[in-house]
Design a protein around this motif. Structure first.
Motif, short mmCIF file in Angstrom:
data_model
loop_
_atom_site.label_atom_id
_atom_site.label_comp_id
_atom_site.label_asym_id
_atom_site.label_seq_id
_atom_site.Cartn_x
_atom_site.Cartn_y
_atom_site.Cartn_z
N VAL A 1 -1.45 12.56 3.36
CA VAL A 1 -2.65 12.72 4.18
C VAL A 1 -3.80 11.93 3.57
CG1 VAL A 1 -4.32 14.35 5.13
CG2 VAL A 1 -1.92 15.02 4.91
N ILE A 2 -4.27 10.91 4.28
CA ILE A 2 -5.42 10.12 3.83
C ILE A 2 -6.34 9.94 5.04
CG2 ILE A 2 -6.21 7.98 2.77
CD1 ILE A 2 -3.38 7.49 1.77
N PRO A 3 -7.61 10.37 4.95
CA PRO A 3 -8.55 10.10 6.05
C PRO A 3 -8.61 8.60 6.32
CG PRO A 3 -9.50 11.65 4.48
CD PRO A 3 -8.23 11.13 3.86
N THR A 4 -8.35 8.22 7.57
CA THR A 4 -8.18 6.80 7.89
C THR A 4 -9.18 6.33 8.94
OG1 THR A 4 -5.82 6.90 7.38
CG2 THR A 4 -6.56 5.05 8.73
N ILE A 5 -9.77 5.16 8.67
CA ILE A 5 -10.62 4.47 9.64
C ILE A 5 -9.90 3.20 10.08
CG2 ILE A 5 -12.82 3.27 10.01
CD1 ILE A 5 -14.00 5.06 7.81
N PHE B 1 0.82 -1.20 0.00
CA PHE B 1 0.00 0.00 0.00
C PHE B 1 0.86 1.26 0.00
CE2 PHE B 1 -1.60 3.40 2.76
CZ PHE B 1 -2.60 3.89 1.92
N ILE B 2 1.90 1.29 0.84
CA ILE B 2 2.76 2.48 0.93
C ILE B 2 3.30 2.85 -0.45
CG2 ILE B 2 4.91 3.40 1.86
CD1 ILE B 2 2.68 3.34 3.88
N LEU B 3 3.68 1.84 -1.21
CA LEU B 3 4.20 2.08 -2.56
C LEU B 3 3.14 2.73 -3.44
CD1 LEU B 3 6.61 1.73 -4.47
CD2 LEU B 3 5.69 -0.53 -5.10
N GLU B 4 1.91 2.23 -3.36
CA GLU B 4 0.82 2.79 -4.17
C GLU B 4 0.44 4.20 -3.70
OE1 GLU B 4 -1.25 1.48 -7.01
OE2 GLU B 4 0.84 0.83 -7.04
N ALA B 5 0.51 4.42 -2.39
CA ALA B 5 0.11 5.72 -1.84
C ALA B 5 1.03 6.84 -2.29
CB ALA B 5 0.08 5.65 -0.32
N THR B 6 2.24 6.51 -2.69
CA THR B 6 3.16 7.53 -3.20
C THR B 6 2.84 7.87 -4.66
OG1 THR B 6 4.77 5.85 -3.86
CG2 THR B 6 4.99 6.78 -1.65
N ARG B 7 2.04 7.01 -5.31
CA ARG B 7 1.72 7.22 -6.73
C ARG B 7 0.30 7.74 -6.96
NH1 ARG B 7 3.54 1.14 -8.56
NH2 ARG B 7 5.80 1.34 -8.23
N LYS B 8 -0.63 7.35 -6.06
CA LYS B 8 -2.04 7.66 -6.25
C LYS B 8 -2.59 8.44 -5.05
CE LYS B 8 -2.97 3.37 -8.80
NZ LYS B 8 -3.74 2.11 -8.78
N LYS B 9 -3.71 9.11 -5.28
CA LYS B 9 -4.39 9.82 -4.21
C LYS B 9 -5.62 9.02 -3.79
CE LYS B 9 -5.98 14.39 -2.83
NZ LYS B 9 -6.11 15.80 -3.23
N PHE B 10 -5.68 8.63 -2.52
CA PHE B 10 -6.82 7.88 -1.99
C PHE B 10 -7.72 8.79 -1.17
CE2 PHE B 10 -3.69 4.57 -2.79
CZ PHE B 10 -4.46 3.56 -3.37
N SER B 11 -9.02 8.58 -1.30
CA SER B 11 -10.00 9.39 -0.57
C SER B 11 -10.16 8.92 0.86
CB SER B 11 -11.37 9.32 -1.27
OG SER B 11 -11.26 9.66 -2.62
N VAL B 12 -9.98 7.61 1.09
CA VAL B 12 -10.15 7.05 2.42
C VAL B 12 -9.35 5.77 2.53
CG1 VAL B 12 -12.20 5.67 1.85
CG2 VAL B 12 -11.89 6.52 4.21
N LEU B 13 -8.90 5.46 3.75
CA LEU B 13 -8.13 4.25 4.02
C LEU B 13 -8.81 3.47 5.14
CD1 LEU B 13 -5.62 2.39 4.02
CD2 LEU B 13 -4.48 4.07 5.49
N LEU C 1 -1.96 9.18 15.89
CA LEU C 1 -1.24 8.99 14.63
C LEU C 1 -2.06 9.45 13.42
CD1 LEU C 1 0.44 5.53 15.30
CD2 LEU C 1 1.59 7.74 15.09
N GLY C 2 -3.22 10.05 13.68
CA GLY C 2 -3.96 10.67 12.58
C GLY C 2 -5.22 9.96 12.14
N ALA C 3 -5.57 8.80 12.73
CA ALA C 3 -6.81 8.13 12.34
C ALA C 3 -8.00 8.99 12.71
CB ALA C 3 -6.91 6.76 13.02
N LYS C 4 -9.04 9.00 11.86
CA LYS C 4 -10.21 9.83 12.09
C LYS C 4 -11.33 9.09 12.80
CE LYS C 4 -10.18 13.37 11.09
NZ LYS C 4 -9.56 14.47 11.87
N SER C 5 -11.29 7.75 12.78
CA SER C 5 -12.35 6.99 13.43
C SER C 5 -11.83 5.60 13.75
CB SER C 5 -13.59 6.91 12.53
OG SER C 5 -14.67 6.30 13.22
N TYR C 6 -12.53 4.92 14.65
CA TYR C 6 -12.12 3.59 15.08
C TYR C 6 -13.36 2.72 15.16
CZ TYR C 6 -9.13 0.22 17.59
OH TYR C 6 -8.39 -0.87 17.95
N LEU C 7 -13.42 1.65 14.36
CA LEU C 7 -14.54 0.72 14.38
C LEU C 7 -14.05 -0.65 14.83
CD1 LEU C 7 -16.37 1.59 11.03
CD2 LEU C 7 -16.98 2.32 13.33
#
Length: 397
Positions: free
Chosen positions: A351-355, A315-327, A372-378
């Protein structure tokens, strides 16, 4: 808004309804009009048309907070001197900054990093505060509590204030006092029904030494809190109560879960001018193939592009190439853990909004995720729709 502006020495007139609004508009000729629209923008068109035709009022700038609207709809508002349209829920610091720019005033804003969330289940209101005490968020909390209690018709509200992440000093005393004053200002909340979960001695000393806080109890263990409020000593039921009351959001997000939203909490937002999402792409990281595929299908049914990863390094490799709306991110995985992934994103300034979607229910892990920046916890397991709904709330915010 009124309380904040008055504190900044700005004169404020409040109007309820279009007729009252127009009467006050032409009698006061303000420097700025702020419109709060609940459901339908069309309901305010008559007011805006009257304003446009009045020679004294037509050039007064307007700021609107309202529901998600199309770019065309927002564009049509320009003719009425609408200079800003904020999609709800608004980010308060950006909102006040815009007001200050119009009024040519430097409005002060407390920028202390602070996570402040409210979760409701039955008549128990969980308030969790992490990182620090922010006066702006504390001020908003008073009104959100009242709104929550009134909207859900809670006759005997019980409050659990969770502050185990905070290590305060004497300089935090005023903010701590403001926090408790705002909670007890709601007369429907009895002091005996307020439990403070804290390991901090300053918090304990303030409550015990303050006669106005008599009856409020400070405890160190979440189980003790729930035993006293839920009245249930069965360990399995208590586990369910913790999961349902705290770790998962209330089903009705509009009435049960309230976030104190600031732009500074989420970094650069991925919103377009009309409030919609620019790129709907979800990343799902989990070593369980069944969970990955279930969530992938659910996101795709909502029109997302969804990519799954069994390893964080991929994922880290892809995140440097693409923009994700949510993780959507699990914590316990082979190789890189969820915490490692969050740290890696921070180091790369991605910066990726993370659940966080995990079986771990330890308070320390939840707070570490938020830090560490997570926006929610389920807490697993949830129906896929619960996860996707939470993702939409975070993206649209």
């Amino acid at each position: 808004m009124r309380e904040k502006l008055v504190a900044e020495k700005v004169g404020v007139e409040i109007a309820n309804g279009q007729r009252d609004a127009f009467t006050k508009l032409i009698s006061t000729i303000p420097d700025l009009i702020i419109l709060n629209i609940e459901d339908n923008i069309e309901e305010f068109v008559d007011f805006l048309e009257k304003k446009k035709k009045d020679i004294n009022a037509k050039n007064i700038p307007v700021i609107i907070s309202g529901p998600v609207a199309s770019k065309e709809t927002v564009g049509n508002l320009i003719q009425y001197d609408v200079i800003k349209y904020f999609t709800k829920p608004i980010k308060f610091d950006v909102f006040f900054e815009s007001i200050g720019q119009v009024l040519k005033l430097g409005l002060s804003m407390d920028t202390t990093p602070c996570v402040l969330d409210i979760h409701l289940n039955n008549n128990i209101i969980f308030i969790e505060i992490a990182m620090g005490l922010n006066r702006e968020k504390i001020a908003i909390l008073k009104y959100k509590l009242s709104e929550l209690i009134e909207k859900n018709k809670i006759e005997t509200p019980k409050v659990v204030l969770m502050m185990t992440d905070l290590n305060l000093s004497f300089v935090d005393g005023l903010n701590l006092e403001l926090l408790f004053d705002n909670i007890i200002s709601n007369k429907s909340i009895a002091h005996k029904n307020i439990k403070v979960l804290s390991l901090d001695e300053i918090t304990k000393d303030m409550i015990e030494g303050h006669p106005e806080y008599d009856g409020i109890e400070v405890v160190r263990n979440l189980s003790d809190v729930l035993n006293s409020l839920v009245g249930n000593n069965n360990s399995e039921d208590l586990h369910d109560a913790i999961s349902e009351n705290f770790l998962t959001a209330t089903k009705d997000a509009n009435t049960g879960s309230v976030e104190m939203r600031f732009y500074s909490d989420s970094g650069a937002a991925a919103d377009s001018d009309d409030g919609s999402t620019i790129t709907a792409r979800a990343a799902i990281i989990d070593d369980d193939v069944v969970i990955r595929e279930l969530l992938k299908k659910s996101f795709e049914n909502l029109g997302f592009e969804a990519e799954t990863f069994s390893k964080g390094s991929e994922f880290i490799l892809e995140a440097t190439r693409k923009k994700f709306s949510v993780l959507i991110l699990d914590i316990f995985m082979p190789g890189l853990s969820g915490f490692d992934i969050l740290k890696s994103l921070q180091d790369r300034k991605i910066v990726i909004p993370t659940i966080i979607y995990s079986q771990a229910m330890q308070k320390e892990m939840i707070m570490q995720s938020l830090q560490l920046g997570a926006k929610s916890y389920l807490l697993k397991p949830q129906k896929p729709e619960v996860v996707t709904q939470k993702a939409l709330e975070i993206i649209n915010a």
